[in-house]
Scaffold this active site. Structure first.
Site, PDB file in Angstrom:
ATOM      1  CB  CYS A 159      -0.815  -0.090   1.293  1.00  0.00           C
ATOM      2  SG  CYS A 159      -2.284   0.871   1.311  1.00  0.00           S
ATOM      3  CB  CYS A 353      -4.260   5.521  -7.001  1.00  0.00           C
ATOM      4  SG  CYS A 353      -4.010   5.743  -5.241  1.00  0.00           S
TER       5      CYS A 353
HETATM    6  P1  FAD Z   1     -11.272  -2.744   4.688  1.00  0.00           P
HETATM    7  O1  FAD Z   1     -11.868  -1.453   4.254  1.00  0.00           O
HETATM    8  O2  FAD Z   1     -10.057  -2.707   5.551  1.00  0.00           O
HETATM    9  O3  FAD Z   1     -12.423  -3.539   5.415  1.00  0.00           O
HETATM   10  C1  FAD Z   1     -12.244  -4.798   6.031  1.00  0.00           C
HETATM   11  C2  FAD Z   1     -13.297  -4.950   7.110  1.00  0.00           C
HETATM   12  O4  FAD Z   1     -13.326  -6.296   7.552  1.00  0.00           O
HETATM   13  C3  FAD Z   1     -13.016  -4.092   8.341  1.00  0.00           C
HETATM   14  O5  FAD Z   1     -14.170  -3.398   8.709  1.00  0.00           O
HETATM   15  C4  FAD Z   1     -12.622  -5.118   9.406  1.00  0.00           C
HETATM   16  O6  FAD Z   1     -12.959  -4.741  10.711  1.00  0.00           O
HETATM   17  C5  FAD Z   1     -13.460  -6.310   8.960  1.00  0.00           C
HETATM   18  N1  FAD Z   1     -12.961  -7.589   9.488  1.00  0.00           N
HETATM   19  C6  FAD Z   1     -11.697  -8.052   9.542  1.00  0.00           C
HETATM   20  N2  FAD Z   1     -11.660  -9.265  10.118  1.00  0.00           N
HETATM   21  C7  FAD Z   1     -12.938  -9.577  10.422  1.00  0.00           C
HETATM   22  C8  FAD Z   1     -13.539 -10.712  11.044  1.00  0.00           C
HETATM   23  N3  FAD Z   1     -12.822 -11.751  11.471  1.00  0.00           N
HETATM   24  N4  FAD Z   1     -14.885 -10.690  11.212  1.00  0.00           N
HETATM   25  C9  FAD Z   1     -15.623  -9.645  10.780  1.00  0.00           C
HETATM   26  N5  FAD Z   1     -15.100  -8.547  10.196  1.00  0.00           N
HETATM   27  C10 FAD Z   1     -13.770  -8.528  10.015  1.00  0.00           C
HETATM   28  N6  FAD Z   1      -7.617   3.206  -1.925  1.00  0.00           N
HETATM   29  C11 FAD Z   1      -8.055   4.131  -2.809  1.00  0.00           C
HETATM   30  O7  FAD Z   1      -8.591   3.741  -3.835  1.00  0.00           O
HETATM   31  N7  FAD Z   1      -7.916   5.462  -2.572  1.00  0.00           N
HETATM   32  C12 FAD Z   1      -7.338   5.923  -1.443  1.00  0.00           C
HETATM   33  O8  FAD Z   1      -7.226   7.122  -1.266  1.00  0.00           O
HETATM   34  C13 FAD Z   1      -6.870   4.978  -0.491  1.00  0.00           C
HETATM   35  N8  FAD Z   1      -6.296   5.398   0.668  1.00  0.00           N
HETATM   36  C14 FAD Z   1      -5.885   4.479   1.576  1.00  0.00           C
HETATM   37  C15 FAD Z   1      -5.326   4.946   2.763  1.00  0.00           C
HETATM   38  C16 FAD Z   1      -4.861   4.030   3.721  1.00  0.00           C
HETATM   39  C17 FAD Z   1      -4.247   4.546   4.983  1.00  0.00           C
HETATM   40  C18 FAD Z   1      -4.961   2.645   3.471  1.00  0.00           C
HETATM   41  C19 FAD Z   1      -4.463   1.639   4.488  1.00  0.00           C
HETATM   42  C20 FAD Z   1      -5.533   2.184   2.292  1.00  0.00           C
HETATM   43  C21 FAD Z   1      -5.999   3.079   1.333  1.00  0.00           C
HETATM   44  N9  FAD Z   1      -6.577   2.661   0.127  1.00  0.00           N
HETATM   45  C22 FAD Z   1      -7.024   3.595  -0.776  1.00  0.00           C
HETATM   46  C23 FAD Z   1      -6.618   1.219  -0.242  1.00  0.00           C
HETATM   47  C24 FAD Z   1      -8.007   0.533  -0.070  1.00  0.00           C
HETATM   48  O9  FAD Z   1      -8.971   1.184  -0.880  1.00  0.00           O
HETATM   49  C25 FAD Z   1      -8.474   0.541   1.363  1.00  0.00           C
HETATM   50  O10 FAD Z   1      -7.549  -0.141   2.160  1.00  0.00           O
HETATM   51  C26 FAD Z   1      -9.856  -0.130   1.540  1.00  0.00           C
HETATM   52  O11 FAD Z   1     -10.339   0.204   2.809  1.00  0.00           O
HETATM   53  C27 FAD Z   1      -9.788  -1.639   1.394  1.00  0.00           C
HETATM   54  O12 FAD Z   1     -11.092  -2.155   1.429  1.00  0.00           O
HETATM   55  P2  FAD Z   1     -11.427  -3.622   1.953  1.00  0.00           P
HETATM   56  O13 FAD Z   1     -12.906  -3.727   1.951  1.00  0.00           O
HETATM   57  O14 FAD Z   1     -10.651  -4.621   1.240  1.00  0.00           O
HETATM   58  O15 FAD Z   1     -10.886  -3.653   3.467  1.00  0.00           O
END
Ligand code: FAD
Length: 430
Positions: A159, A353
Site C-alpha cells: 500500500c 488512485c
Molecule cells: P477494509 O476497508 O479494511 O475492510 C475490512 C473490514 O473487515 C473491516 O471493517 C474489518 O474490521 C473487517 N474484518 C476483519 N476481520 C474480520 C472478522 N474476522 N470478522 C468480521 N469482520 C472482520 N484506496 C483508494 O482507492 N484510494 C485511497 O485514497 C486509499 N487510501 C488508503 C489509505 C490508507 C491509509 C490505506 C491503508 C488504504 C488506502 N486505500 C485507498 C486502499 C483501499 O482502498 C483501502 O484499504 C480499503 O479500505 C480496502 O477495502 P477492503 O474492503 O478490502 O478492506
C-alpha cells in the site's frame, strides 16, 4: 431463499451488501458480519492523523441504513470460516450458515514481523481509525517538540500510495504549524525506485514523485529493509539489486509512521484450498475460490501475485476502483449462479488512485494493472486534492444512502477524460 453472508463491512463489504441485495431482491437474505457496527472510510485516515478530520466525520453507523435496506448486521465478528460445512463461526460462539459467502475482511496488519514496529511499538499507523487518532496525539507532540521524521512502508508492504500521501500531508501540516524548518524528513521504502508503487510505476510517477519529494525537502531511501525500530532510532538496511546489504542506516526520529506488510486475517488463514501461505484468499477470474466454489472474495484480502521481481518484497496495491470492480463482478456472478447459469463477469482490476498532498496531489490510472498497458497515465495538480475530497464525500454519502454505484468510474470519465474504464467484462456464453 438464498442466504448470502458477507464477512467485513469495510470499503468492499458494505457496497457488496448493497449491490447483492439490489440484484437478488426479496428472495435473498443478506447478512454482514463485522467487528462492530461502524463503517470507517480508511482513505481519510491520513487526514485524521493530522487533525484535518475528526473520527466522527469519517464514520457511519451502519444500523439504520442496513435496516432500511433489509440487510442483517452481525457485529460480533467472525472467529473462523468453515467452508467445507458452509458455515461461519462467530466470536460469540454462534454459527451462521450460508449458500454463498463473500470474504471482504481487508488486511491483517503484520506489525509483529519487525521488532518495535507499529502502534504498540515505536511507530504510528494510519491503517485503522483508532491508529490514526493515536497518530494525531503524536503529531501534536511533534509540533510542540519538533525533530526528525521517518515516513514510508516496510518490506512486504503493498500500500504505497498512502505512504507517499501521508508524507506530503504531514509536510503540509507541519508547514501550517510553522515548524517544518525544524523537521528533517526521510521516506523509507522497499520499492526499487520512488514511484514504483507496487505497479512498476504508472505513467511518470517516478519523475513526478521524485520531483515533488525534492521540492518538499523529503529525502528518500529505496530498497530499504527495516530491521528493527527502537524508541527514537530506526535501523534500516539498504540492499542492492541482488538483495544483498549495500549499506546500513540508523535514522533518528521524533515521529515515525510506517505502513506494515499485510496478510490475511486469522478467521480465514491456514485453511487448505481457501488461502495462500500468507492468508490471502485464492480466487479465479470470477472472484471465486477454486476449492470452495460458493465462496468469493473481494478487496485487500484477495491473493494477487506481485508485478515482476524486486530485490525486496513489494506487493500489488488493491485500490478503490479495483475493489468496486470486484464487487460488481461478484454480485453479477452470484446472481448468475442463483439463476442456474455459469458465472461470466470478470473484474477489470484497473488501478486508479489519487494521492493527496494536502494542497496538491498526484493521480494515476493503470489499465490494466500489469504493464504493458492500454492506459498508463499520471498527472499532478491542485485538482487532485479537490477530487480526493469529492471521493470521500461521495463514498460516505453512498454508504449512508445504501447505494453501490462506482465512484471512480464516473471520476475517470468526468475529470480525467480518459477512455471509459469498464468496471467489469462479461464473457460471452459458450
Ligand atoms: P477494509 O476497508 O479494511 O475492510 C475490512 C473490514 O473487515 C473491516 O471493517 C474489518 O474490521 C473487517 N474484518 C476483519 N476481520 C474480520 C472478522 N474476522 N470478522 C468480521 N469482520 C472482520 N484506496 C483508494 O482507492 N484510494 C485511497 O485514497 C486509499 N487510501 C488508503 C489509505 C490508507 C491509509 C490505506 C491503508 C488504504 C488506502 N486505500 C485507498 C486502499 C483501499 O482502498 C483501502 O484499504 C480499503 O479500505 C480496502 O477495502 P477492503 O474492503 O478490502 O478492506
Amino acid at each position: 431463499m438464498t442466504e448470502v453472508v458477507i464477512l467485513g463491512a469495510g470499503l468492499g463489504g458494505v457496497i457488496m451488501a448493497y449491490e447483492i441485495k439490489e440484484k437478488l431482491g426479496k428472495a435473498s437474505k443478506v447478512t454482514v458480519v463485522n467487528a462492530g457496527h461502524t463503517y470507517t472510510f480508511v482513505p481519510s485516515n491520513p487526514w485524521v492523523a493530522v487533525g484535518w478530520r475528526t473520527p466522527e466525520e469519517v464514520s457511519v453507523d451502519l444500523r439504520p441504513v442496513f435496516q432500511r435496506r433489509d440487510i442483517e448486521l452481525r457485529p460480533e465478528g467472525a472467529k473462523r470460516v468453515h467452508p467445507s460445512e458452509n458455515r461461519v463461526e462467530l466470536n460469540d460462539g454462534s454459527d451462521l450458515a450460508y449458500d454463498y459467502l463473500v470474504i471482504a475482511t481487508g488486511p491483517d496488519l503484520a506489525f509483529d514481523e519487525i521488532e518495535g514496529l507499529g502502534p504498540h511499538g515505536n511507530t504510528q499507523s494510519v491503517c485503522q481509525l483508532d491508529h490514526a487518532s493515536d497518530a494525531k496525539a503524536a503529531f501534536e507532540t511533534l509540533v510542540k517538540s519538533p525533530g526528525p521524521v521517518v515516513v514510508g512502508a516496510v518490506q512486504g508492504a503493498s500500500c504505497f500510495g498512502p505512504a507517499y500521501e501521508f508524507a506530503f500531508v504531514l509536510d503540509t501540516a507541519l508547514r501550517q504549524a510553522k515548524v517544518r524548518d525544524q523537521v528533517p524528513m526521510t521516506f523509507v521504502t522497499p520499492e526499487p525506485y520512488v514511484g514504483h508503487l507496487g505497479l512498476d510505476g504508472v505513467g511518470d510517477t517516478k519523475g513526478l514523485l521524485e520531483s515533488a519529494m525534492r521540492e518538499h525537502h523529503i529525502k528518500w531511501i529505496t530498497n530499504a529493509k527495516v530491521t528493527k525500530v527502537e524508541a527514537g532510532t530506526m535501523h534500516v538496511e539498504e540492499v542492492d539489486e541482488q538483495g544483498a546489504t549495500k549499506t546500513t542506516h540508523e535514522l533518528p526520529f521524533a515521529y515515525s509512521m510506517l505502513l506494515p506488510a499485510f496478510r490475511g486475517v486469522p478467521a480465514v488463514s491456514g485453511i487448505d484450498g481457501l488461502t495462500n501461505p500468507r492468508g490471502f484468499v485464492l480466487i479465479d477470474k470470477y472472484q471465486r475460490n477454486p476449492a470452495f466454489p460458493n465462496v468469493f472474495a473481494i478487496g485487500v484480502c484477495v491473493a494477487i501475485p506481485p508485478v515482476g521481481k524486486t530485490p525486496l518484497a513489494v506487493g500489488v496495491p488493491k485500490t478503490g476502483f479495483m475493489i468496486e470492480s470486484m464487487v460488481t463482478a461478484t454480485a453479477a456472478n452470484i446472481a448468475s449462479l442463483v439463476n442456474g447459469e455459469a458465472p461470466r463477469a470478470v473484474a477489470t482490476w484497473n488501478a486508479v488512485c489519487l494521492a493527496d498532498f494536502g494542497d496538491d496531489g498526484i493521480a494515476f490510472v493503470a489499465q490494466p494493472q500489469i504493464p504493458p498497458r492500454n492506459v498508463n497515465w499520471s498527472s499532478q495538480g491542485r485538482w487532485v486534492h479537490a477530487a480526493k475530497i469529492g471521493f470521500e464525500k461521495y463514498f460516505l454519502h453512498k454508504v449512508r444512502q445504501g447505494k453501490s454505484e462506482t465512484f471512480y468510474e464516473n471520476l475517470a470519465l468526468d475529470i480525467l477524460g480518459v477512455k471509459k474504464l469498464k468496471d467489469i467484462h462479461i464473457e460471452s456464453a459458450e
